[in-house]
Design an enzyme around this catalytic site. Structure first.
Site, PDB file in Angstrom:
ATOM      1  CG  HIS A  82      -2.212   0.861   1.079  1.00 40.27           C
ATOM      2  ND1 HIS A  82      -1.954   2.389   1.258  1.00 40.27           N
ATOM      3  CD2 HIS A  82      -3.570   0.881   1.005  1.00 40.27           C
ATOM      4  CE1 HIS A  82      -3.184   2.970   1.418  1.00 40.27           C
ATOM      5  NE2 HIS A  82      -3.962   1.948   1.034  1.00 40.27           N
ATOM      6  N   GLY A 164       5.852  21.420  11.322  1.00 44.92           N
ATOM      7  CA  GLY A 164       6.897  20.513  11.556  1.00 44.92           C
ATOM      8  C   GLY A 164       7.936  20.915  10.562  1.00 44.92           C
ATOM      9  N   PRO A 165       9.174  20.144  10.484  1.00 42.14           N
ATOM     10  CG  PRO A 165      10.807  18.935  11.195  1.00 42.14           C
ATOM     11  CD  PRO A 165       9.598  19.118  11.590  1.00 42.14           C
ATOM     12  CB  VAL A 167      14.235  17.401   8.081  1.00 42.06           C
ATOM     13  CG1 VAL A 167      15.106  16.250   8.428  1.00 42.06           C
ATOM     14  CG2 VAL A 167      15.097  18.830   7.809  1.00 42.06           C
ATOM     15  N   GLY A 169      12.406  12.229   9.339  1.00 33.99           N
ATOM     16  CA  GLY A 169      13.454  11.228   9.796  1.00 33.99           C
ATOM     17  C   GLY A 169      12.725   9.754   9.784  1.00 33.99           C
ATOM     18  CE  LYS A 170      17.412   5.431  11.366  1.00 36.15           C
ATOM     19  NZ  LYS A 170      17.404   4.817  10.241  1.00 36.15           N
ATOM     20  CB  ALA A 171       8.577   8.767  12.534  1.00 35.26           C
ATOM     21  N   GLY A 172       9.036   9.173   9.042  1.00 30.21           N
ATOM     22  CA  GLY A 172       8.329   9.803   7.840  1.00 30.21           C
ATOM     23  C   GLY A 172       7.552  10.995   8.147  1.00 30.21           C
TER      24      GLY A 172
END
Lengths: 294, 294
Positions: A82, A164-165, A167, A169-172
């Site tokens: 998905h 938010g930034p 940029v 991170g690993k949380a997308g």
């Protein structure tokens, strides 16, 4: 009438039960919230949770779920069938009673700001909460998915998040929005050929020139032709109008509707509207329904 | 699911507001009971009260109403356009949720015994609570009205009450029973002639050879032909079947249905059933209605 909001967050985990449990538990233990349904799909590697409850409590619950997902899911290692761009991928607020779609958009902005500021996760507002017309459609917001957006987010100003930034991170990233209740409605035809179902789906759906709030595809289910649909705004494109248009298109192929089905939940009003249409009920009010007076 | 019963007691007073108020107040102050509606008719000299609530509390409330009516209404001085035999004239219990028609018949017997023993008022059980087939029909139970029954009750063993003495005081006698929810449904035709509406009413109603749980008459309302109906068991004779039969009969006169109306309240399920019929919904369950999950 006590306001009740529905929230249907989608998380990018459909395989590790302990992760799913921790996310759902974190949301369900917020006072004033009830977990109605949890559907995990192993192929999609995705879980869809249905929550109902108090609007402010729902913002808390959704936030708690996003915190858990960001902590437990690493998008660099996520694979699934998905489209997705984040650990908590999509969080829609849906008005059920005593509040409007606009109220739900306000809840989406409130949650979005918190997620951006406190968790440092990029947030995109979508559908009725969208800040720009080109962000109304979720597919446009999620274009390129996690991997594509990670490259683009800091470089292309068009893809700057609402909160938010810029940029990832690993949380997308997460899409947070507001939409009317969605009704999954399937109609079966007396045919074992997918082709007419596909032609009818094209005729009735918005993208094909059909009704505005209909998404549809034609397929065979257990050898029977089916028009499978999502009705994305049943107040403006009601079930009965979809059904009658399908009957007309089916007749052109010499086909008839044999049966239909609602998959999952729908608001009572969607059925009241259908009954009122076919029975030609004038001046009907939901206040005339006994259960609404109890 | 918490059981909820409806009770629709009819009292032989529609003119003296202070009497009506005292009766309604006595019932409404029973904990667990809600007064939904009070309709007084001056010509009929009669008041119909709609109550909903807990089954045992409802027996208390109905008893309290009968006590007040017996104290405040003297049937020797009652005149009015509606057939009647007692101060509290008719007391039906109606299943709304979480209890059956049989459960309601048991409530009727419980109330009937108390009214007979504690108040000394003759009680006749009717409809689903009837002790004999010839007492199912309220009109048969009430034959001769207050004046006629007073003469007959001690002499004709056939008219012996189910509870209480075979002697009538100034409070008269009361019919206590159980019945399904009743739906008042009117259908309008594109005609200014009452005759076809009368013919259609005869065709669809039980007494004329039509559908079992339909009472109907044809008349002119503001110059428009109307088929006016009571649907007395919507589960067994559903609204959609009545509507479609009227369409067929109307077509025979070259007429069409222009609109319809529900007068007063109806259970949600009656509309769900109509929607499911016209949409050909298979496997639909009321559990799929969001509001039922809240």
């Amino acid at each position: 009438m006590k306001p009740i909001v529905e929230c249907v967050p989608n998380f990018s985990e459909g395989r590790r039960q302990e992760v799913i449990d921790r996310i759902v538990t974190a949301m369900g233990r917020v006072p004033g919230i009830q977990v109605l349904d949890v559907q995990s799909d192993v192929d999609h590697n995705r879980t869809v949770v249905t929550l109902v409850g108090d609007p402010q409590a729902m913002v808390e619950a959704a936030f708690a779920g996003i915190v858990q997902a960001a902590e437990l899911i690493d998008m660099d290692h996520h694979r699934g069938g998905h489209p997705r761009m984040g650990a908590a991928d999509v969080v829609p607020f849906v008005p059920l009673q005593g509040l409007s779609l606009k109220d739900c958009a306000a809840l989406a902005r409130q949650l979005g700001r918190r997620v951006g500021e406190e968790l440092g996760i990029p947030v995109y507002l979508y559908e009725a909460a969208a800040s720009r017309p080109d962000r109304r459609n979720l597919a446009d917001v999620r274009r390129g998915e996690y991997e594509g957006l990670r490259e683009e987010i800091g470089r292309n100003p068009d893809r700057a998040p609402d909160y938010g930034p810029a940029v990832m991170g690993k949380a997308g990233a997460v899409a947070i929005g507001a939409r009317p209740p969605l009704i999954a409605f399937n109609v079966y035809l007396n045919s074992n050929d997918a082709a007419p179902a596909q032609a009818i789906a094209r005729a009735v759906r918005h993208s094909g020139g059909g009704l505005r709030f209909v998404k549809a595809m034609g397929l065979l289910v257990d050898g029977q032709a089916q028009v499978s649909m999502n009705l994305t705004d049943y107040r403006r494109t009601p079930i009965h109008r979809v059904m009658e248009l399908i009957r007309i298109e089916a007749a052109r192929y010499g086909l008839q509707v044999t049966r239909s089905e609602i998959v999952g939940l729908l608001p009572a009003r969607a059925l009241f509207d259908a009954a009122a249409f076919y029975l030609q009920l004038d001046g009907f009010s939901a206040e005339q329904v006994l259960e609404n007076r109890l």
